[in-house]
Structure formats: structure tokens, C-alpha cells
Design a protein around this motif. Sequence first.
Motif, PDB file in Angstrom:
ATOM      1  N   SER A  52      11.245 -14.594 -11.984  1.00 19.07           N
ATOM      2  CA  SER A  52      11.350 -15.029 -13.380  1.00 19.07           C
ATOM      3  C   SER A  52      10.500 -14.122 -14.250  1.00 19.07           C
ATOM      4  CB  SER A  52      10.913 -16.491 -13.549  1.00 19.07           C
ATOM      5  OG  SER A  52       9.552 -16.645 -13.199  1.00 19.07           O
ATOM      6  N   LEU A  53      11.093 -13.666 -15.334  1.00 17.17           N
ATOM      7  CA  LEU A  53      10.371 -12.798 -16.265  1.00 17.17           C
ATOM      8  C   LEU A  53       9.338 -13.608 -17.037  1.00 17.17           C
ATOM      9  CD1 LEU A  53      13.385 -10.795 -17.739  1.00 17.17           C
ATOM     10  CD2 LEU A  53      11.710  -9.964 -16.084  1.00 17.17           C
ATOM     11  N   PRO A  54       8.191 -13.019 -17.350  1.00 13.47           N
ATOM     12  CA  PRO A  54       7.241 -13.685 -18.240  1.00 13.47           C
ATOM     13  C   PRO A  54       7.917 -14.066 -19.552  1.00 13.47           C
ATOM     14  CG  PRO A  54       6.220 -11.799 -17.195  1.00 13.47           C
ATOM     15  CD  PRO A  54       7.682 -11.736 -16.850  1.00 13.47           C
ATOM     16  N   GLU A  55       7.564 -15.217 -20.095  1.00  9.72           N
ATOM     17  CA  GLU A  55       8.286 -15.771 -21.234  1.00  9.72           C
ATOM     18  C   GLU A  55       8.247 -14.886 -22.474  1.00  9.72           C
ATOM     19  OE1 GLU A  55      10.412 -18.371 -21.620  1.00  9.72           O
ATOM     20  OE2 GLU A  55      10.313 -18.328 -19.442  1.00  9.72           O
ATOM     21  N   THR A 165       5.751  -9.351 -12.368  1.00  7.86           N
ATOM     22  CA  THR A 165       6.677 -10.481 -12.346  1.00  7.86           C
ATOM     23  C   THR A 165       6.303 -11.569 -11.352  1.00  7.86           C
ATOM     24  OG1 THR A 165       8.083  -9.263 -10.804  1.00  7.86           O
ATOM     25  CG2 THR A 165       8.634  -9.106 -13.141  1.00  7.86           C
ATOM     26  N   ALA A 166       5.344 -11.319 -10.483  1.00  8.72           N
ATOM     27  CA  ALA A 166       4.967 -12.334  -9.496  1.00  8.72           C
ATOM     28  C   ALA A 166       3.526 -12.108  -9.048  1.00  8.72           C
ATOM     29  CB  ALA A 166       5.904 -12.274  -8.289  1.00  8.72           C
ATOM     30  N   PRO A 168      -0.785 -13.531  -9.003  1.00 11.21           N
ATOM     31  CA  PRO A 168      -1.800 -14.009  -9.957  1.00 11.21           C
ATOM     32  C   PRO A 168      -1.883 -13.181 -11.238  1.00 11.21           C
ATOM     33  CG  PRO A 168      -2.821 -12.983  -8.037  1.00 11.21           C
ATOM     34  CD  PRO A 168      -1.381 -13.158  -7.714  1.00 11.21           C
ATOM     35  N   ARG A 169      -1.385 -11.954 -11.207  1.00 14.19           N
ATOM     36  CA  ARG A 169      -1.419 -11.110 -12.403  1.00 14.19           C
ATOM     37  C   ARG A 169      -0.089 -11.130 -13.155  1.00 14.19           C
ATOM     38  NH1 ARG A 169      -5.718  -7.833 -13.195  1.00 14.19           N
ATOM     39  NH2 ARG A 169      -7.287  -7.820 -11.549  1.00 14.19           N
ATOM     40  N   ARG A 170       0.763 -12.069 -12.859  1.00 17.26           N
ATOM     41  CA  ARG A 170       2.065 -12.168 -13.518  1.00 17.26           C
ATOM     42  C   ARG A 170       1.902 -12.171 -15.041  1.00 17.26           C
ATOM     43  NH1 ARG A 170       5.349 -16.331 -15.440  1.00 17.26           N
ATOM     44  NH2 ARG A 170       7.592 -15.861 -15.346  1.00 17.26           N
ATOM     45  N   GLY A 171       2.705 -11.353 -15.699  1.00 18.51           N
ATOM     46  CA  GLY A 171       2.666 -11.258 -17.153  1.00 18.51           C
ATOM     47  C   GLY A 171       1.864 -10.087 -17.672  1.00 18.51           C
ATOM     48  N   GLN A 172       0.975  -9.519 -16.839  1.00 20.25           N
ATOM     49  CA  GLN A 172       0.170  -8.391 -17.275  1.00 20.25           C
ATOM     50  C   GLN A 172       0.987  -7.098 -17.242  1.00 20.25           C
ATOM     51  OE1 GLN A 172      -3.330  -8.422 -14.766  1.00 20.25           O
ATOM     52  NE2 GLN A 172      -4.208 -10.186 -15.818  1.00 20.25           N
ATOM     53  N   VAL A 173       0.486  -6.084 -17.937  1.00 20.71           N
ATOM     54  CA  VAL A 173       1.161  -4.787 -18.018  1.00 20.71           C
ATOM     55  C   VAL A 173       0.238  -3.714 -17.454  1.00 20.71           C
ATOM     56  CG1 VAL A 173       2.239  -3.089 -19.551  1.00 20.71           C
ATOM     57  CG2 VAL A 173       2.464  -5.533 -20.041  1.00 20.71           C
ATOM     58  N   PHE A 174       0.817  -2.819 -16.643  1.00 20.66           N
ATOM     59  CA  PHE A 174       0.063  -1.755 -15.980  1.00 20.66           C
ATOM     60  C   PHE A 174       0.754  -0.413 -16.149  1.00 20.66           C
ATOM     61  CE2 PHE A 174      -1.767  -5.363 -13.937  1.00 20.66           C
ATOM     62  CZ  PHE A 174      -2.969  -4.970 -13.361  1.00 20.66           C
ATOM     63  N   ASP A 175      -0.038   0.646 -16.135  1.00 21.40           N
ATOM     64  CA  ASP A 175       0.449   2.007 -15.934  1.00 21.40           C
ATOM     65  C   ASP A 175       0.526   2.272 -14.440  1.00 21.40           C
ATOM     66  OD1 ASP A 175       0.992   3.253 -18.362  1.00 21.40           O
ATOM     67  OD2 ASP A 175      -1.057   3.989 -18.634  1.00 21.40           O
ATOM     68  N   THR A 176       1.405   3.200 -14.028  1.00 22.38           N
ATOM     69  CA  THR A 176       1.395   3.665 -12.641  1.00 22.38           C
ATOM     70  C   THR A 176       1.743   5.143 -12.588  1.00 22.38           C
ATOM     71  OG1 THR A 176       2.355   3.416 -10.439  1.00 22.38           O
ATOM     72  CG2 THR A 176       3.820   2.995 -12.305  1.00 22.38           C
ATOM     73  N   ASP A 177       1.159   5.831 -11.625  1.00 21.52           N
ATOM     74  CA  ASP A 177       1.499   7.239 -11.416  1.00 21.52           C
ATOM     75  C   ASP A 177       2.616   7.395 -10.393  1.00 21.52           C
ATOM     76  OD1 ASP A 177       0.254   6.616  -9.041  1.00 21.52           O
ATOM     77  OD2 ASP A 177      -1.365   8.073  -9.242  1.00 21.52           O
ATOM     78  N   ASN A 178       3.168   6.243  -9.934  1.00 15.61           N
ATOM     79  CA  ASN A 178       4.245   6.223  -8.935  1.00 15.61           C
ATOM     80  C   ASN A 178       3.844   6.868  -7.614  1.00 15.61           C
ATOM     81  OD1 ASN A 178       6.569   4.825 -10.122  1.00 15.61           O
ATOM     82  ND2 ASN A 178       6.441   6.423 -11.676  1.00 15.61           N
ATOM     83  N   GLU A 179       2.551   6.940  -7.374  1.00 11.48           N
ATOM     84  CA  GLU A 179       2.034   7.408  -6.094  1.00 11.48           C
ATOM     85  C   GLU A 179       1.154   6.348  -5.450  1.00 11.48           C
ATOM     86  OE1 GLU A 179       0.128  11.138  -6.751  1.00 11.48           O
ATOM     87  OE2 GLU A 179       2.014  12.221  -6.978  1.00 11.48           O
ATOM     88  N   GLY A 180       1.240   5.124  -5.999  1.00 11.36           N
ATOM     89  CA  GLY A 180       0.488   4.025  -5.415  1.00 11.36           C
ATOM     90  C   GLY A 180      -0.693   3.547  -6.223  1.00 11.36           C
TER      91      GLY A 180
END
Length: 227
Positions: A52-55, A165-166, A168-180
Motif C-alpha cells: 500500500s502506498l503512503p497516503e 512502502t513497507a 518501520p520507515r514506511r512513508g519516508q523518502v531516500f536517495d540511493t546510488d543503486n549500489e546498495g
Amino acid sequence: MLEREKIMGVLARARQMDPECQMFGASKHQYRLNLPIEASFVRSVEAEYGFSLPEDYFRFITEIGDGGAGPDYGIGSFTDFLESARSPGAERFREAYRRSLARPFAPWPMKPEDVGEYAVATKEAYAQNPGKYFIFYKEDDQLCDTDGFYTLGTHGCQWDFGLITAGPRRGQVFDTDNEGAYAFLAESFDEFYQNWLESLADEEAFLRRLEPWRKRAEKRKTSSFER
């Protein structure tokens, strides 16, 4: 709570300041939002894949706009979530990604010795706020694909940003370098998008950031004309 009318006003002013969309990434979205999508479509996708997407993000794509204007190359369209990939192998990867959104996002805190291996953090930035940075590992300490991370858009060069999307951090926004590696950006999609809107609404700062991109575009035009 984000309001469509106010957003449209900020975007309209940005188009006036940057009519040729010379700011980095602006040529992609042109400071315009896509039309909203049907809530029933979003709910059917959530039901099929078990997440479920954050509201606040759900409300954004169903009442304000299904992607478009946003940081750098903009916000992707949720409508494309079910779009088929061009090859069977790529489609298997996309389907695995869709299924992964129901599983909790549970990264490990980044350690000081990890900093030099990833692009999301400089040593200086990590020293100032080490709690902002994470790495996604399996139990056997092997780097693996991330669960519970819905990709919202890209900064370019495989550097993306996404919504949890799932877990304890559901709803937060992150950057990623796509390397982990991951870097915390905002507590919610609304906060994340509002921060970007405020960077546009600060006209003096916006024009200052725009100037080098404008000069670069003019230089390309001149070089092309001289040939």
C-alpha cells in the motif's frame, strides 16, 4: 498538505523564470504535472502486489498529478508501474521489483569504513550526520536488491530517489546510488515535494542555480552555430 492550486502557481512562475527549461532536468518535465489517475487503478495494483502506498503520495497521484514536475528529471508516473519491459529478462526483473514493495525496507546503518565505497555520502557529510546513511544487506552480508523501495524518479547517472512502502520507515523518502547505499531525505512525500517547491519559490536562489545551466546552453548554441 500539498494543494494543487498553490503547486500550479509555483510551477507557472518557474516556467516564467526558465522558459527554455535550461535548469538541469527541466527539459524532461518542463515544470508541468501529468493529469491525476483513477484511485481505483492504484488500489487494484496495490491489491495485486500486496503493498500500500503512503497516503500522501496516493493523494498526490490521484488528486494533484501522476508525476511530472519534480526534482531534477522529475517524478515518474505510477501509470507506468505495469508497463512491460522490452525483454523477458528485464520483465522478470521488473516483476520481482513489483513484488518486493510488499517486503519491509530494513537496511543496516552505514559504518565509517563503508563511506568511501558509496556515492551517497562524503566523509564530511557522514561525519556531520551518520544516522542519515544506510546500506542494504542480506543476513550473509552480501549486498542485495532493496525491498520496500518504490523508485519515484532519478537525479541521473543511476542516482535515484524513492519512497518506502513497507517496514518501520514506511512513508519516508531516500536517495540511493543503486549500489546498495541509501541516504535519508524526508519524513514523507509531502515534505520531500514541498522542499522542492520551496527551492523554486525562492526566486533569487533559483536564478542563481539556473545561471550556469543557462550559460552552458548558450555555449552549446554558439558552438553549433560556428560549425
